[in-house]
Design a protein around this motif. Sequence first.
Motif, short mmCIF file in Angstrom:
data_model
loop_
_atom_site.label_atom_id
_atom_site.label_comp_id
_atom_site.label_asym_id
_atom_site.label_seq_id
_atom_site.Cartn_x
_atom_site.Cartn_y
_atom_site.Cartn_z
N ASN A 56 0.80 -1.36 0.38
CA ASN A 56 -0.11 0.04 -0.15
C ASN A 56 1.49 1.54 0.13
N ARG A 57 2.55 0.92 -0.32
CA ARG A 57 2.96 1.65 -0.23
C ARG A 57 2.58 3.31 -1.30
N ASN A 58 2.69 5.14 -1.26
CA ASN A 58 2.29 5.50 -2.97
C ASN A 58 3.53 6.06 -2.98
N ASP A 59 4.63 5.25 -3.28
CA ASP A 59 6.25 5.71 -3.65
C ASP A 59 6.98 5.30 -3.20
N TYR A 60 8.63 4.58 -3.44
CA TYR A 60 9.80 4.82 -3.23
C TYR A 60 10.53 5.58 -3.44
N ARG A 61 11.82 5.09 -2.07
CA ARG A 61 12.68 6.10 -2.04
C ARG A 61 13.97 6.58 -2.48
N ASN A 62 14.00 7.17 -3.28
CA ASN A 62 15.04 7.91 -4.40
C ASN A 62 16.18 8.08 -4.01
N GLY A 63 16.86 7.73 -2.98
CA GLY A 63 18.69 8.59 -2.25
C GLY A 63 18.36 10.34 -2.22
N TYR A 64 19.03 11.32 -2.36
CA TYR A 64 18.96 12.30 -1.59
C TYR A 64 19.32 13.14 -2.76
N TYR A 65 19.27 14.36 -3.03
CA TYR A 65 20.70 15.20 -3.01
C TYR A 65 21.38 16.33 -2.12
N GLU A 66 21.55 17.49 -2.72
CA GLU A 66 22.12 18.03 -1.56
C GLU A 66 21.73 19.32 -1.98
N ARG A 67 21.43 19.98 -0.77
CA ARG A 67 20.74 21.57 -1.40
C ARG A 67 21.29 22.71 0.19
N GLU A 68 21.41 23.84 -0.29
CA GLU A 68 21.72 24.87 0.90
C GLU A 68 20.70 25.95 1.20
N LEU A 69 21.19 25.73 2.54
CA LEU A 69 20.00 26.25 3.29
C LEU A 69 20.23 27.43 4.14
N LEU A 70 20.42 29.06 3.75
CA LEU A 70 20.44 29.98 4.68
C LEU A 70 19.24 30.24 5.54
N VAL A 71 20.50 30.00 6.42
CA VAL A 71 19.80 30.30 8.42
C VAL A 71 20.63 31.47 8.97
N SER A 72 20.49 31.77 9.97
CA SER A 72 20.55 33.06 10.25
C SER A 72 21.84 33.05 10.73
N ILE A 73 22.40 31.72 11.20
CA ILE A 73 23.99 31.25 10.92
C ILE A 73 24.84 30.72 10.68
N GLY A 74 24.56 31.05 9.45
CA GLY A 74 24.50 30.35 7.87
C GLY A 74 24.06 30.03 7.13
N ARG A 75 25.47 29.36 6.17
CA ARG A 75 24.74 28.11 4.95
C ARG A 75 24.56 26.73 5.44
N LEU A 76 23.82 25.82 5.53
CA LEU A 76 23.65 25.23 5.75
C LEU A 76 23.41 23.17 4.72
N LYS A 77 24.55 22.71 4.63
CA LYS A 77 24.11 21.93 3.69
C LYS A 77 23.05 20.77 3.54
N LEU A 78 22.42 20.40 3.29
CA LEU A 78 21.50 19.52 3.72
C LEU A 78 20.82 18.71 2.87
N LEU A 79 20.91 17.73 2.95
CA LEU A 79 20.57 15.99 2.24
C LEU A 79 19.07 16.42 1.91
N VAL A 80 18.74 16.11 0.83
CA VAL A 80 17.31 16.16 0.87
C VAL A 80 16.22 14.76 0.03
N PRO A 81 15.43 13.95 0.29
CA PRO A 81 15.02 12.84 0.26
C PRO A 81 14.31 13.43 -0.66
N ARG A 82 14.22 12.17 -2.15
CA ARG A 82 13.55 12.25 -3.18
C ARG A 82 13.38 10.82 -3.54
N THR A 83 12.11 11.06 -4.46
CA THR A 83 11.67 9.60 -4.20
C THR A 83 11.38 9.26 -5.85
N ARG A 84 11.14 8.38 -6.40
CA ARG A 84 11.07 7.80 -7.08
C ARG A 84 10.19 8.56 -8.07
N SER A 85 9.16 9.02 -8.48
CA SER A 85 8.35 9.72 -9.32
C SER A 85 8.24 11.01 -8.41
#
Length: 385
Positions: A56-85
């Motif tokens: 009954n799953r809606n989708d499948y995991r498909n790894g990650y991609y990197e994305r920077e996020l600018l917050v008050s203490i500086g830039r953070l490099k995050l791993l953003v999850p993605r799905t197959r679709s």
Amino acid sequence: MTQLHFNLNMDELKDAVMSSDLNALMKSVLVIILNEYMEKERDDFIEVGKYERSDNRNDYRNGYYERELLVSIGRLKLLVPRTRSGEFSTSLFEKYKRSDQAFVLSMLEMFINGVSTRKVKNVVQELCGETVSKSFVSSLTVKIDPVVRQWAERPLNVMHYPYIFVDALYTKVRENDRVVSKAIYIASAINKEKKREILGFSVDHQESYESWKKFLQSLLDRGLNSPRLVISDAHSGLKKAVQEVFVGTSWQRCTVHFLRNLMDKLPKRDSDEAKKELKQIFRMAKREDARELYQVFMKKYKGYTKYQKVIQTLDEGFEDAIQYMNEPEEYHQYIRTTNHIERINREVRRRESVIQVFPNHQSAYRLTGAILMDYHEQLQTKTKL
């Protein structure tokens, strides 16, 4: 061994972290927390936990991609999850402005429609991963478009706007497999409470009397009362449309544009004194004083052949350029030029120039509207004039 269990409200935690004033030593902790938050979002979207199996799953995991996020203490490099679709989208970045979201969406549409450049592909891969589906793009437009359109069509009968500024800039849009030029019409105002607002905008054909009349009429249809003064450049179609649509409204020709036009008509040599005299005319606070200096200038130079062009131009445009002097002096510096709306235009151009060619008309409308909406909200936080 005793185990500690934490029951965290993830939404409250996210908001606290995003608005935090923590120092740089906490960056690694923030990365762990935010990555975990996005992981939980993906699990909720798929409806199946990691390493679990379900029909009954809606989708499948498909790894990650990197994305920077600018917050008050500086830039953070995050791993953003993605799905197959490619349909999963984290809410973590919703604090990005609408204009940023519309900007990315324009590039996604270019990517999907096969008109992307290498630069666009690189940005898409960095922001969204390599796989972007049409359904994912559609899900974003559903979120952004209604918000922009609702703001752009909001009623204007709840406030009086005595001074309105209008201008147009051009952009390129892909239409029926051709790249065509479109005009972006923008109207801003000073309201009766002495605060600036953006009233509306439109993406239409090139500047003409018909297009300007249509745009100005749309403002009236939303409940706008005729203003005391409309400030703009000297486009003939615009001036005619203002006179027909806004009954009883005066038209103010931008003094900066008018002075530039006058300077261009002056002789190239030995005209420094004439330049100073022309500028002095429009430094006057009272129209009687301006008219007196105008008469002095006309009499002084009417006998010189090389000054006939500037005399004719001054004579034809003088009255239109001093209409602001009929208003209270406290407003003069704000309503004598189109500087305010030109600042707005530059903000639109700054983001639009990166796109270069919009993939379609709606994309141009969406990004322009999102930029103007964000700018409008910034204006509401500022003090009066």
